[in-house]
Scaffold this motif. Structure first.
Motif, PDB file in Angstrom:
ATOM      1  N   THR A  52       0.833  -1.198   0.000  1.00 50.96           N
ATOM      2  CA  THR A  52       0.000   0.000   0.000  1.00 50.96           C
ATOM      3  C   THR A  52       0.874   1.258   0.000  1.00 50.96           C
ATOM      4  OG1 THR A  52      -0.155   0.445   2.381  1.00 50.96           O
ATOM      5  CG2 THR A  52      -1.559  -1.310   1.497  1.00 50.96           C
ATOM      6  N   ARG A  64       0.555   3.550   2.232  1.00 52.59           N
ATOM      7  CA  ARG A  64       0.375   4.131   3.571  1.00 52.59           C
ATOM      8  C   ARG A  64       1.681   4.605   4.213  1.00 52.59           C
ATOM      9  NH1 ARG A  64      -2.770   1.264   8.693  1.00 52.59           N
ATOM     10  NH2 ARG A  64      -2.472   2.995  10.166  1.00 52.59           N
ATOM     11  N   ARG A  65       2.700   3.763   4.275  1.00 46.29           N
ATOM     12  CA  ARG A  65       3.917   4.109   5.020  1.00 46.29           C
ATOM     13  C   ARG A  65       4.643   5.297   4.389  1.00 46.29           C
ATOM     14  NH1 ARG A  65       9.317   2.616   4.437  1.00 46.29           N
ATOM     15  NH2 ARG A  65       8.765   1.063   2.857  1.00 46.29           N
ATOM     16  N   ARG A  73       1.357   8.123   3.149  1.00 41.68           N
ATOM     17  CA  ARG A  73       0.254   8.401   4.079  1.00 41.68           C
ATOM     18  C   ARG A  73      -1.111   8.340   3.385  1.00 41.68           C
ATOM     19  NH1 ARG A  73       2.672  13.116   8.142  1.00 41.68           N
ATOM     20  NH2 ARG A  73       4.565  11.979   8.686  1.00 41.68           N
ATOM     21  N   ASP A  80      -3.768   5.329   2.564  1.00 47.47           N
ATOM     22  CA  ASP A  80      -4.029   3.916   2.853  1.00 47.47           C
ATOM     23  C   ASP A  80      -4.820   3.288   1.700  1.00 47.47           C
ATOM     24  OD1 ASP A  80      -4.003   1.537   4.140  1.00 47.47           O
ATOM     25  OD2 ASP A  80      -5.409   2.086   5.720  1.00 47.47           O
TER      26      ASP A  80
END
Length: 230
Positions: A54, A56-57, A60, A62
């Protein structure tokens, strides 16, 4: 004199966001011989640079990459965001690129190998990952240079080595000692180690006879190799 190949892990991630063209250029500017990048496919089948499943990390957001088209990835991460493999190979030229294939499928491998061919980059690309992914690479490109990632002190089975035909065995740095390096060399293969970031670890790997070190700290590894102060 024996040389050690310096590989920037996802580029230069301690200074620039990993797996971006800016990170690749930063690693090469600091003296990397090659860069390691992670490649996955977008929903519409385009190879792009991303280690995780994803956004996300790093970004940011998701959202899973596999559910996003390239156009959506562009919109979400911006013009300097997640690059395509095509863009990454261009940014790294004429240097070597080590392509890691997390979560690789046959579709992923076909798309990646096809992009490498399209960029006329076969002579400066090598692939790393576990046995399943590297068997797919070998099937897609009989001439591919492979660094088989191996996570055990036990030797790889001869039947696997015959099928994958790697040039390198790629180990987590803590596994590599002199005995292991000597055994791999006796088998006619090169030893690659990842991901070494302290001067002590780098010196130990060099003393143990590795041929390549992947690091987040390219400038530190170069200073160890040349004896220059940090």
């Amino acid at each position: 004199m024996r040389t050690v190949t310096v590989v920037g892990h996802r580029g230069d991630p301690y200074r620039v966001r990993e797996n971006t063209t800016a990170s690749i250029r930063s690693a090469l500017a600091r003296g990397a011989d090659a860069v390691e990048v992670d490649v996955r496919l977008t929903w519409d089948g385009v190879p792009v640079l991303l280690h995780d499943e994803t956004l996300r990390r790093l970004w940011r957001i998701d959202r899973p990459l596999a559910a996003l088209s390239l156009a959506e990835v562009r919109r979400l991460t911006g013009p300097e965001g997640v690059p395509t493999l095509y863009e990454a190979l261009a940014a790294a030229a004429p240097h070597r690129v080590m392509i890691d294939l997390p979560g690789a499928t046959e579709e992923t491998v076909r798309a990646v190998v096809g992009t490498v061919r399209e960029c006329d980059a076969e002579d400066r690309v090598f692939y790393c990952s576990g046995a399943a992914a590297m068997l797919l690479v070998r099937a897609a490109d009989p001439a591919a240079e492979i660094a088989l990632t191996w996570t055990s002190l036990a030797p790889a089975r001869p039947v696997l080595l015959e099928a994958v035909a790697p040039r390198w065995l790629n180990y987590r740095f803590g596994l590599v000692g002199r005995e292991l390096a000597d055994r791999v060399h006796r088998d006619g293969l090169l030893v690659s180690a990842w991901t070494a970031d302290t001067r002590r670890t780098m010196r130990k790997l060099i003393d143990n006879g590795v041929d390549s070190i992947t690091t987040n700290r390219v400038d530190t590894l170069n200073s160890v190799l040349t004896g220059a102060p940090t």
